[in-house]
Motif scaffolding. Structure first.
Motif, short mmCIF file in Angstrom:
data_model
loop_
_atom_site.label_atom_id
_atom_site.label_comp_id
_atom_site.label_asym_id
_atom_site.label_seq_id
_atom_site.Cartn_x
_atom_site.Cartn_y
_atom_site.Cartn_z
N ALA A 238 0.76 -1.29 -0.13
CA ALA A 238 0.13 0.03 -0.09
C ALA A 238 0.78 1.39 -0.11
O ALA A 238 0.61 2.34 -0.60
N LEU A 239 2.11 1.17 0.56
CA LEU A 239 2.92 2.20 0.85
C LEU A 239 3.55 2.73 -0.75
O LEU A 239 3.55 3.83 -1.08
N GLY A 240 3.76 1.49 -1.59
CA GLY A 240 4.25 1.86 -2.96
C GLY A 240 5.61 1.31 -3.13
O GLY A 240 6.39 1.66 -2.28
N LYS A 241 5.86 0.98 -4.29
CA LYS A 241 7.25 0.43 -4.66
C LYS A 241 8.31 1.70 -4.51
O LYS A 241 9.49 1.38 -4.00
N ALA A 242 8.14 2.75 -4.92
CA ALA A 242 9.00 3.91 -5.04
C ALA A 242 9.53 4.14 -3.51
O ALA A 242 10.52 4.44 -3.36
N ASP A 243 8.63 4.24 -2.67
CA ASP A 243 8.74 4.73 -1.21
C ASP A 243 9.64 3.60 -0.60
O ASP A 243 10.54 3.65 0.07
N VAL A 244 9.05 2.25 -0.72
CA VAL A 244 9.97 1.24 -0.16
C VAL A 244 11.28 1.18 -0.63
O VAL A 244 12.31 0.94 0.13
N GLU A 245 11.39 1.06 -2.11
CA GLU A 245 12.68 0.95 -2.38
C GLU A 245 13.55 2.18 -2.05
O GLU A 245 14.60 2.12 -2.01
N GLY A 246 13.07 3.60 -1.70
CA GLY A 246 13.64 4.58 -1.16
C GLY A 246 14.42 4.15 0.07
O GLY A 246 15.47 4.44 0.24
N VAL A 247 13.53 3.47 0.94
CA VAL A 247 14.15 3.12 2.12
C VAL A 247 15.15 1.99 1.94
O VAL A 247 16.28 1.99 2.86
#
Length: 289
Positions: A238-247
């Motif tokens: 739900a947070l999204g791929k871009a945000d998770v990959e940023g972390v």
């Protein structure tokens, strides 16, 4: 100890008034073992856990019942949850120091939100201002405003146990006002020591030995957290791929801690890649052939 971690209903059958008792021992200790709370914070949290257990016995739902307080004061977040299976969990966040006193001093300006999450249905929320001397008075205001039911709660907690007593007029049943006043007046004489230590039968005899009371079978209450790796994965999706990959790029892995039970979930680059790869595979194509 008798009535340890149990919930028990009772009824004044000839008056149209019901009641409930709860005592939390091991389940309360399980909550305290996961965080180090100041005494003023743990007292509010224990009372809230007793309250949500009591309310879970009178509000019809299949899923979860949540009491949440959000405010601007020292104790700014408090969340407790009970399920229809009589499992409970809870947490609190605060800023030191947390004073003694009324809700306005402990929490500051805020609101109390009661959420009912029925399985397969949209959540229902009731909201009231966080006002009064205690959590019990705020919850009584909720029932007076939202349910139009005369309701009283007595809540107690220390470092060992949490307990509560609940009285409520049954919906759509006639009752004499003087009966309600008498039962509440007698309940007002209960002490913290009696609620935390006496067997439920002794509590009821102490208060209502001159009344006709029907006591139902006790039900067990346990601490249980509902977190799981699947739920954390759903949250990351739900947070999204871009945000998770940023972390992931910043820290090399994704760490998610459950505030309720302190369990830590770790996801490395392979885990994240597989997670979002599965999401792509499960998403139906919009292309027509």
């Amino acid at each position: 100890m008798k009535n340890s971690d149990s919930f028990q209903r009772f009824m004044f059958e000839d008056m149209g008034i019901r009641g409930e008792l709860v005592r939390l021992d091991a389940s309360w200790q399980a909550v305290l073992q996961r965080h180090t709370y100041p005494p003023n914070v743990s007292r509010q949290l224990g009372q809230a856990l007793a309250a949500v257990t009591l309310l879970s016995g009178t509000i019809k739902f299949k899923g979860a019942l949540i009491i949440q307080i959000q405010s601007r004061g020292p104790l700014h977040t408090l969340v407790v949850q009970a399920t229809h299976r009589q499992t409970i969990r809870g947490l609190a966040h605060w800023r030191d120091p947390v004073p003694e006193g009324a809700l306005s001093e402990i929490f500051g300006q805020g609101r109390l939100v009661l959420t009912i999450q029925n399985e397969g249905a949209e959540p229902y929320q009731g909201v009231v201002a966080l006002e009064g001397q205690s959590l019990s008075s705020a919850l009584e205001s909720y029932f007076a405003n939202s349910e139009q039911l005369a309701t009283r709660l007595w809540l107690f907690a220390d470092g060992q146990r949490a307990a509560g007593l609940f009285l409520q007029v049954l919906p759509a049943q006639a009752h004499a006002e003087d009966d309600w006043t008498r039962l509440v007046t007698l309940a007002d004489t209960i002490t913290e020591h009696e609620m935390l230590h006496l067997p439920f039968e002794d509590v009821l005899y102490r208060l209502y030995h001159e009344e006709k009371v029907r006591l139902f079978e006790a039900e067990p209450v346990v601490f249980r957290c509902t977190c799981s790796r699947q739920r954390i994965e759903d949250m990351l999706l739900a947070l999204g791929k871009a945000d998770v990959e940023g972390v992931l790029a910043e820290k090399g892995r994704v760490e998610v801690d459950c505030d309720f039970c302190n369990k830590r979930y770790l996801f490395d680059p392979v885990d994240i890649g597989a997670l979002f790869s599965e999401e792509i595979k499960s998403t139906p194509s919009s292309t027509r052939h």
